[in-house]
Write an enzyme that holds these catalytic residues in place. Structure first.
Site, PDB file in Angstrom:
ATOM      1  N   GLU A 163       0.828  -1.211   0.000  1.00 46.09           N
ATOM      2  CA  GLU A 163       0.000   0.000   0.000  1.00 46.09           C
ATOM      3  C   GLU A 163       0.865   1.265   0.000  1.00 46.09           C
ATOM      4  O   GLU A 163       0.603   2.221   0.744  1.00 46.09           O
ATOM      5  CB  GLU A 163      -0.947  -0.007   1.212  1.00 46.09           C
ATOM      6  CG  GLU A 163      -1.971  -1.126   1.167  1.00 46.09           C
ATOM      7  CD  GLU A 163      -2.950  -1.092   2.331  1.00 46.09           C
ATOM      8  OE1 GLU A 163      -4.148  -1.335   2.104  1.00 46.09           O
ATOM      9  OE2 GLU A 163      -2.507  -0.834   3.461  1.00 46.09           O
TER      10      GLU A 163
ATOM     11  N   GLU B 209      -7.305  -7.341  -0.621  1.00 44.25           N
ATOM     12  CA  GLU B 209      -7.685  -7.242   0.786  1.00 44.25           C
ATOM     13  C   GLU B 209      -9.178  -6.933   0.853  1.00 44.25           C
ATOM     14  O   GLU B 209      -9.593  -5.776   0.821  1.00 44.25           O
ATOM     15  CB  GLU B 209      -6.884  -6.162   1.526  1.00 44.25           C
ATOM     16  CG  GLU B 209      -5.437  -6.511   1.772  1.00 44.25           C
ATOM     17  CD  GLU B 209      -4.743  -5.528   2.711  1.00 44.25           C
ATOM     18  OE1 GLU B 209      -5.448  -4.695   3.329  1.00 44.25           O
ATOM     19  OE2 GLU B 209      -3.505  -5.585   2.818  1.00 44.25           O
TER      20      GLU B 209
END
Length: 703
Positions: A222, A305
């Site tokens: 991320e 995710e």
């Protein structure tokens, strides 16, 4: 969805071949076969970089193991493949339970396991490598393969994961000059190169093309939510390719917005860009955006995710998400042949000192994570699957998979062993032997835990100041994270240090000190607890200890002594005062049993020890250590660091104790209680988790 895909081209061509050969005579058959055999011998094989259906047939026929992306789909050995995976972290589960949890993930319907690799678990100090026990990643990955799972590996070097310092080892924070983490800082990259030079060769035999389960390897984590240093990301890609080769799919994971994807993706290096987004966001517009950040034909829709729950900090109400809502949002992805990874499939536990923390508006808005990492996942912290979320998610997955799912396993049995009487075996100031401690570091100004070499737990700072006619005021502008303050007269015959109060990172108030009439100077003791390093956001370089000047009555205190307090972490079995404190219920410093079992219960940190007996092997079961009535501290079972407890803040009231930590016969419990022990000096072992501890008026975290 494999059962909703068009019939495979291989099957279609075989049917056409049978029709063709049934219409020609045997002479033509033999001539044609001879010609085809000769052509196959002299003609070059089709390029493995091509993704036409005929080339996929060749791969399957030649038994070439290859996992790849083409036509906006994943392909395994020439056949379309849909990832239905889940995060399950080996470092949050005891190795004895790895198989148990993976089998439950199998029953949920998953075909892929995604896991991080925390650098700090495997290299807790420079050059001290750990790849055994709970850090035995190779055994975990081989077990995944044995049970039929593929693996998406997330080796960092930064992982987030609600894990201390986002997986970075804390000793990086002691490096001089200061490192710029997650950047193209040459000194930082040199250390990353060294670490990946150790880790990646370990996993090379486990890549899918080499016969192993690993189908994809993530670059960083991320990153678009943190910075946009493309030089850093390109360096990681080159490093990964150097060790892993060109065939393995490298991928990034970033939030599903244009700004974040622009910063976090790695154009030009053949790295697949996956997305994550909040459960409840419409997935397909985000998948459409995802395609803009991948090469044509290289963007299978993947939510790497998909959040089944959420994390919880101390002082918050336990996070819960609705089972039917979660399952319905999952079906929106699977209905149109999207791939997905559940975060988390099974959360597990933040054993030891490895819990992370988050921040709000600034780094003083500090929010440490619970010891439990249950995450409201379908497979609970204990492995329990008899819950609405597991059933709802399984029903959805079952609709979009060809394979018959295994039966749902029963929950593991729990036992309640009842009350255990504890004894105060030693006080902190007795154990450390202040005057004789060989681990003392002296400095003109207080220095950080990391600079002293104390990477987790506690550090005791000691200085002194002159007496005065009235009470003094203590001010420390930057404490990470929580300080307990004590004072005493400098001469040895003036009694024990007296508790003065706390100074916390999130409140940072001046503290009035007790007025002592000392003949000589007053000694100041500041015990600082590291409650978990920040794992996400701009304040990740989260040093611990007293990080600013210390003022008494407006004057800066100098000439400090720092005393390390050795308490072992999850993967550290070095010498520890816990081992000493629990040794036959004796006082380490005085060499005799403490006489004030019920008297002098105060805010001085102390060790409380007890034992209980399990009479037969078949009575060794999972249980929960209830710390109701205790204040704040650490719990140890048979010398294993279970983690932190803090029932006065909640919501976690007890700690999960997996059965492999227990044994037939005598078992030892040690609490390191920091401030307010239970008046009965007792704990209980119960059969059920408890997250009902509510916020109280004394809760100053204000989360």
């Amino acid at each position: 969805m494999r059962d909703h895909l068009p019939p495979s081209t291989t099957t279609t061509m075989k049917n056409k071949g049978r029709f063709f050969f049934s219409t020609i005579n045997s002479t033509l058959i033999f001539s044609l076969l001879a010609f085809l055999a000769l052509f196959a011998f002299v003609a070059p094989l089709p390029s493995l970089s091509s993704h036409s259906p005929s080339h996929h047939r060749h791969r399957k026929k030649l038994n070439i193991r290859k996992f790849e992306i083409a036509d906006d789909m994943f392909w395994k050995d020439g056949e379309p493949f849909r990832i239905i995976g889940g995060d399950l972290h080996y470092f949050r589960v005891l190795p004895e339970y790895w198989e148990d949890r993976l089998l439950r993930a199998k029953a949920l319907g998953l075909n892929t396991i995604q896991t991080y690799v925390p650098w700090n678990l495997h290299e807790p100090s420079p050059g001290d490598l750990k790849f055994n026990g709970i850090a035995d990643i190779v055994s975990f990955l081989r077990l995944c393969q044995k049970l039929g799972f593929f693996v998406m590996l997330r080796p960092g070097p930064y992982i987030c994961a609600e894990w201390d310092l986002g997986g970075f080892p804390a000793w990086l924070l002691a490096t001089e000059p200061t490192l710029r983490l997650r950047s193209s800082d040459p000194m930082y990259l040199e250390l990353v190169d060294k670490w990946w030079g150790i880790l990646l060769p370990v996993v090379v035999p486990l890549l899918y093309g080499n016969g192993g389960p690993i189908i994809m390897v993530q670059i960083e984590n991320e990153y678009g939510s943190y910075a946009d240093d493309k030089a850093y990301l390109h360096h990681l890609v080159k490093l990964a390719r150097r060790h892993l080769g060109d065939d393995i799919i490298l991928y990034t994971t970033d939030g599903g917005t244009r700004v974040i994807l622009k910063k976090g993706t790695i154009p030009g290096d053949n790295v697949y860009s996956a997305v994550d987004f909040s459960t409840g966001d419409q997935p397909w517009p985000i998948f459409k955006l995802q395609k803009e950040f991948n090469a044509p034909g290289k963007s299978p829709p993947l939510s790497s995710e998909f959040y089944t729950g959420w994390l919880t900090h101390w002082g918050e109400k336990l996070a819960k998400t609705d089972a039917d809502f979660t399952a319905a949002e999952l079906e929106k992805i699977l209905l149109r042949n999207g791939s997905v990874v559940l975060y988390m499939a099974h959360g597990g536990t933040n054993f030891g000192f490895f819990n992370g923390a988050n921040t709000g508006s600034d780094d003083s808005d500090y929010k440490p994570d619970l010891t439990s990492y249950d995450y409201d996942a379908p497979i609970r912290e204990t492995g329990d699957v008899d819950n609405a979320k597991f059933r709802a998610i399984r029903r959805v997955i079952e609709k979009y998979t060809v394979a018959t799912l295994p039966p749902i396993p029963a929950n593991n049995e729990k036992a309640g062993y009842g009350f255990v009487q504890l004894e105060k075996t030693s006080k902190l100031f007795d154990i450390i032997g202040i005057q004789d401690n060989a681990n003392v570091v002296e400095s003109f100004n207080p220095i950080s835990m990391e600079s002293v070499g104390q990477m987790h737990g506690f550090l005791l700072y000691i200085s002194e100041f002159s007496t005065r006619d009235s009470a003094s005021t203590l001010s420390i502008s930057k404490v990470h994270d929580r300080a307990q303050v004590f004072v005493s007269c400098h001469s040895k015959d003036q009694g024990r240090p007296i508790y003065a109060g706390n100074i916390e990172r999130w409140s940072n108030k001046e503290l009035k000190l007790p007025h002592l009439k000392c003949v000589s100077k007053i000694s100041l003791f500041v015990l600082v607890e590291n409650m978990g390093r920040i794992n996400y956001g701009p304040y990740i370089s989260d040093r611990k200890g007293m990080l600013s000047p210390v003022y008494v009555d407006g004057r800066v205190l100098h000439n400090w002594k720092m005393f390390s307090i050795p308490i072992h972490n999850l993967n550290d079995q070095s010498s520890s005062i816990i081992q000493l404190a629990g040794n036959d219920l004796t006082t380490v410093h005085a060499g005799k049993r403490m006489k004030d079992q019920c008297a002098n219960i105060s805010n001085e940190p102390a060790f409380y020890t007890g034992s209980f007996t399990i009479n037969s092997v078949n009575q060794v079961k999972d249980t929960f250590l209830s710390v109701d009535g205790w204040g704040k501290g650490l719990a140890f079972i048979n010398n294993f660091n279970l983690g932190r407890y803090w029932p006065t803040f909640g919501p976690q009231c007890n700690l999960y104790v997996p059965a492999p930590l227990l044994r037939h016969g005598s078992n030892t419990v040690v609490l390191f209680e920091l401030e307010s022990p239970n008046t009965d000096l007792a704990v209980r072992f119960v059969q059920h988790e408890d997250f009902s501890c509510s916020q109280t008026s004394s809760n100053i975290l204000e989360i």
